[in-house]
Design a protein around this motif. Structure first.
Motif, PDB file in Angstrom:
ATOM      1  N   ILE A 140      45.173  99.839  -5.449  1.00 58.04           N
ATOM      2  CA  ILE A 140      43.799  99.556  -5.003  1.00 58.04           C
ATOM      3  C   ILE A 140      43.766  98.247  -4.216  1.00 58.04           C
ATOM      4  N   LEU A 141      44.474  97.245  -4.738  1.00 59.16           N
ATOM      5  CA  LEU A 141      44.529  95.952  -4.050  1.00 59.16           C
ATOM      6  C   LEU A 141      45.094  96.135  -2.637  1.00 59.16           C
ATOM      7  N   LEU A 142      46.192  96.886  -2.548  1.00 60.56           N
ATOM      8  CA  LEU A 142      46.830  97.086  -1.245  1.00 60.56           C
ATOM      9  C   LEU A 142      45.894  97.769  -0.248  1.00 60.56           C
ATOM     10  N   GLN A 143      45.126  98.739  -0.760  1.00 56.45           N
ATOM     11  CA  GLN A 143      44.179  99.439   0.121  1.00 56.45           C
ATOM     12  C   GLN A 143      43.115  98.513   0.692  1.00 56.45           C
ATOM     13  N   ARG A 144      42.747  97.482  -0.089  1.00 57.41           N
ATOM     14  CA  ARG A 144      41.630  96.633   0.324  1.00 57.41           C
ATOM     15  C   ARG A 144      42.047  95.477   1.240  1.00 57.41           C
ATOM     16  N   VAL A 145      43.351  95.264   1.385  1.00 50.75           N
ATOM     17  CA  VAL A 145      43.801  94.174   2.258  1.00 50.75           C
ATOM     18  C   VAL A 145      43.599  94.587   3.707  1.00 50.75           C
ATOM     19  N   THR A 146      42.690  93.872   4.385  1.00 52.64           N
ATOM     20  CA  THR A 146      42.455  94.203   5.791  1.00 52.64           C
ATOM     21  C   THR A 146      43.006  93.126   6.715  1.00 52.64           C
ATOM     22  N   ILE A 147      43.078  91.903   6.193  1.00 50.42           N
ATOM     23  CA  ILE A 147      43.619  90.808   7.002  1.00 50.42           C
ATOM     24  C   ILE A 147      44.795  90.195   6.240  1.00 50.42           C
ATOM     25  N   PRO A 148      45.988  90.718   6.443  1.00 52.80           N
ATOM     26  CA  PRO A 148      47.140  90.187   5.696  1.00 52.80           C
ATOM     27  C   PRO A 148      47.356  88.702   6.008  1.00 52.80           C
ATOM     28  N   LEU A 149      47.738  87.970   4.997  1.00 57.76           N
ATOM     29  CA  LEU A 149      47.883  86.509   5.166  1.00 57.76           C
ATOM     30  C   LEU A 149      49.289  86.176   5.665  1.00 57.76           C
ATOM     31  N   TYR A 150      49.675  86.819   6.757  1.00 63.47           N
ATOM     32  CA  TYR A 150      51.016  86.619   7.304  1.00 63.47           C
ATOM     33  C   TYR A 150      51.269  85.168   7.667  1.00 63.47           C
ATOM     34  N   GLY A 151      52.445  84.687   7.281  1.00 61.34           N
ATOM     35  CA  GLY A 151      52.863  83.349   7.693  1.00 61.34           C
ATOM     36  C   GLY A 151      52.320  82.206   6.850  1.00 61.34           C
ATOM     37  N   ILE A 152      51.505  82.539   5.839  1.00 58.53           N
ATOM     38  CA  ILE A 152      50.993  81.468   4.967  1.00 58.53           C
ATOM     39  C   ILE A 152      52.012  81.252   3.843  1.00 58.53           C
ATOM     40  N   PHE A 263      44.709  77.128  -4.013  1.00 63.08           N
ATOM     41  CA  PHE A 263      43.867  78.326  -4.044  1.00 63.08           C
ATOM     42  C   PHE A 263      43.930  78.957  -5.425  1.00 63.08           C
ATOM     43  N   TYR A 264      42.798  79.391  -5.920  1.00 68.48           N
ATOM     44  CA  TYR A 264      42.761  80.278  -7.079  1.00 68.48           C
ATOM     45  C   TYR A 264      43.097  81.655  -6.503  1.00 68.48           C
ATOM     46  N   TYR A 265      43.911  82.428  -7.203  1.00 71.04           N
ATOM     47  CA  TYR A 265      44.421  83.665  -6.595  1.00 71.04           C
ATOM     48  C   TYR A 265      43.328  84.518  -5.951  1.00 71.04           C
ATOM     49  N   LEU A 266      42.186  84.661  -6.646  1.00 72.24           N
ATOM     50  CA  LEU A 266      41.133  85.543  -6.102  1.00 72.24           C
ATOM     51  C   LEU A 266      40.550  85.021  -4.784  1.00 72.24           C
ATOM     52  N   GLN A 267      40.674  83.727  -4.530  1.00 80.17           N
ATOM     53  CA  GLN A 267      40.237  83.206  -3.219  1.00 80.17           C
ATOM     54  C   GLN A 267      41.108  83.792  -2.111  1.00 80.17           C
ATOM     55  N   LEU A 268      42.407  83.891  -2.391  1.00 80.60           N
ATOM     56  CA  LEU A 268      43.315  84.479  -1.395  1.00 80.60           C
ATOM     57  C   LEU A 268      43.018  85.963  -1.201  1.00 80.60           C
ATOM     58  N   VAL A 269      42.724  86.644  -2.334  1.00 73.20           N
ATOM     59  CA  VAL A 269      42.375  88.066  -2.236  1.00 73.20           C
ATOM     60  C   VAL A 269      41.154  88.204  -1.329  1.00 73.20           C
ATOM     61  N   GLY A 270      40.170  87.325  -1.541  1.00 68.76           N
ATOM     62  CA  GLY A 270      38.961  87.341  -0.714  1.00 68.76           C
ATOM     63  C   GLY A 270      39.294  87.184   0.764  1.00 68.76           C
ATOM     64  N   LEU A 271      40.160  86.219   1.083  1.00 69.35           N
ATOM     65  CA  LEU A 271      40.546  86.005   2.484  1.00 69.35           C
ATOM     66  C   LEU A 271      41.217  87.258   3.052  1.00 69.35           C
ATOM     67  N   ALA A 272      42.099  87.856   2.245  1.00 67.50           N
ATOM     68  CA  ALA A 272      42.828  89.038   2.712  1.00 67.50           C
ATOM     69  C   ALA A 272      41.907  90.249   2.858  1.00 67.50           C
ATOM     70  N   MET A 273      40.727  90.178   2.200  1.00 67.34           N
ATOM     71  CA  MET A 273      39.769  91.273   2.322  1.00 67.34           C
ATOM     72  C   MET A 273      38.770  91.015   3.440  1.00 67.34           C
ATOM     73  N   GLY A 274      38.922  89.888   4.108  1.00 71.42           N
ATOM     74  CA  GLY A 274      38.079  89.652   5.274  1.00 71.42           C
ATOM     75  C   GLY A 274      36.985  88.606   5.102  1.00 71.42           C
ATOM     76  N   PHE A 275      36.875  88.010   3.928  1.00 69.81           N
ATOM     77  CA  PHE A 275      35.912  86.907   3.789  1.00 69.81           C
ATOM     78  C   PHE A 275      36.478  85.659   4.465  1.00 69.81           C
ATOM     79  N   ASP A 276      35.593  84.768   4.898  1.00 66.36           N
ATOM     80  CA  ASP A 276      36.127  83.552   5.523  1.00 66.36           C
ATOM     81  C   ASP A 276      36.271  82.430   4.488  1.00 66.36           C
ATOM     82  N   LEU A 277      36.830  81.298   4.951  1.00 68.90           N
ATOM     83  CA  LEU A 277      37.119  80.185   4.036  1.00 68.90           C
ATOM     84  C   LEU A 277      35.877  79.728   3.283  1.00 68.90           C
ATOM     85  N   ASP A 278      34.749  79.711   3.974  1.00 69.50           N
ATOM     86  CA  ASP A 278      33.505  79.297   3.345  1.00 69.50           C
ATOM     87  C   ASP A 278      33.093  80.297   2.258  1.00 69.50           C
TER      88      ASP A 278
END
Lengths: 307, 149
Positions: A140-152, A263-278
């Motif tokens: 499920i997590l993999l399906q929801r990743v729309t913006i992979p955090l490549y290079g971080i 980062f708390y892990y879920l913050q990274l999940v949020g970024l990878a799902m398309g939310f911005d830093l704010d």
């Protein structure tokens, strides 16, 4: 899949946010409430108190068990499993749950106390940190990743209580933890190995023995920075505070050169799902890295190829 | 030199049978993040002192430096569970009114409010700005189940 279908399919949990997040890091609660339902994890709020923490346990273990039993009984009453945001709370509740499921005479004693407030511990609930659940439903997590955090490049810090005591936590190998790292890689980011990975963050001593806690922070930061990390990733609000606010204090006192945001892990999940830093609450953190922020802003949507 | 206090030794062993299995191998000390930064905190020595019921066991302020990371429990080859032994000793100190004031206050805060952090209007304003519910004290129930007198 439409929204209603997903809502029906979603397993509901009693969210155990914990005092540190509720009172000191509400942006982490905010991101958890945003992200978890999008990963098909339904959450419900109950009238939980402090888990209670290890400091409380150090004064009187019996009361510690009574208060934990109340929290467990509340979830049982709703027929829900507990989902922890904090490894410390998760550890307390798992241990109390195990002890009370096992020791029926102690359970009877504790239930006399709980009876005064109309609750009973029956031994019908389970407690897990959310990473355990995410790891179980990795697809499920993999399906929801729309913006992979490549290079971080991230330094993984699993911390202590998600791992130990391993007979209670049953999550990962405490000597060589790898599951949080796997979860981080699933988001597309790179994990770097650093020598002090399994060193405790030292948070508990920051209040009473700042000298010890600060030197631990310095060694963690230096070791991760020199190994090429751009930030820490943690599953724990105490570690988060230690690497965030307390890192700045330690840096001022010990005058070390480097600094790394956390980062708390879920913050990274949020970024990878398309939310911005704010939207993932990054700017509520005290340690910033403009270079990393720019890198994150430049990440692009994954190209979906339909074959 | 260690002066053995029989009463205390009996009292400590009563709740810590496992401590007898300690063969002083120092795995706990070698694993302890606190000892790495502060040699005055040495779990192996705290354990042997407790085992002997040494008089200065209870006067030691060192107990309170434990980070509660659980690494010693995890690695102890004898199942002594040094962290849990320290916990029981701290419980004993608390029952004798010998715990540090900050621990007693922290405990009181949890029992009276339900939270380990003070609930302030600043916290609630911050929560409100994130559309999170305000925190309210929920300690009354805890008083009923924790305080038995």
């Amino acid at each position: 899949m439409n929204r209603m279908n997903r809502m029906n399919r979603m397993k509901q949990y009693a969210l155990f946010t914990g005092c540190t997040i509720k009172a000191a890091l509400p942006h982490i609660e905010m991101v958890a409430r945003k992200v978890l339902p999008l990963l098909d994890i339904g959450i419900k709020e109950l009238a939980f108190t402090c888990c209670p923490n290890a400091d409380f346990r150090s004064t009187d273990e019996y009361s510690w068990l009574v208060v934990a039993a109340r929290n467990l009984a509340l979830a049982e009453k709703e027929g829900l499993e507990i989902l922890g945001l904090c490894p410390g709370c998760t550890q307390t509740l798992r241990e109390a749950n195990m002890v009370l499921k096992d020791d029926v005479s102690l359970r009877a004693e504790i239930n006399k106390r709980l009876g005064k407030i109309g609750l009973t511990f029956k031994g019908t609930t389970e407690v897990n940190h959310h990473l355990v659940v995410l790891h179980r439903q990795i697809d499920i997590l993999l399906q929801r990743v729309t913006i992979p955090l490549y290079g971080i490049k991230l330094a993984v810090h699993t911390g202590c209580h998600l791992l130990m005591p391993s007979r209670i936590m049953q999550f990962d190998n405490p000597e060589q933890p790898r599951k949080l790292g796997e979860l981080v890689k699933m988001l597309g980011s790179t994990i770097i190995n650093y020598p002090e990975e399994t060193l405790c963050c030292g948070f508990t001593l920051f209040g009473s023995h700042k000298d010890i806690a600060s030197r631990i922070i310095r060694d963690k930061v230096e070791s991760a920075f020199l190994s090429g990390a751009e930030a820490f990733v943690v599953p724990c609000p105490s570690c988060y505070q230690q690497f965030d606010r307390n890192q700045l204090v330690a840096k001022r006192e010990l005058k070390f050169e480097y600094q790394l945001p956390v980062f708390y892990y879920l913050q990274l999940v949020g970024l990878a799902m398309g939310f911005d830093l704010d939207e993932v609450g990054y700017y509520h953190g005290r340690v910033r890295s403009p270079g990393l922020e720019d890198k994150i802003k430049l990440l692009v949507k994954k190209t979906v190829v339909n074959l | 030199m260690i002066t053995i206090k029989t009463d205390l030794r009996r009292k400590i062993l009563e709740h810590n049978e496992d401590i007898k299995k300690c063969y002083q191998c120092s795995t706990c000390s070698a694993s302890c993040p606190v000892l790495r930064y502060d040699p005055d905190f040495n779990p192996r020595i705290l354990i042997i002192k407790a085992l002997y019921g040494s008089e200065d066991t209870l006067e030691s302020k060192e107990f309170w430096k434990c980070l509660s990371c659980d690494r010693c429990n995890e690695r102890c080859p004898q199942g002594v569970n040094p962290y849990n032994v320290l916990l029981k000793l701290k419980n004993f100190l608390f029952s004798q009114n010998l715990a540090p004031k900050e621990r007693i206050d922290a405990r009181e805060l949890i029992i009276t409010t339900g939270f380990s952090y003070p609930i302030s209007s600043a916290v609630n304003r911050k929560r409100e700005s994130m559309e999170l519910e305000a925190l309210e004290s929920i300690g009354e129930e805890l008083k009923k189940i924790v305080e038995t007198e």
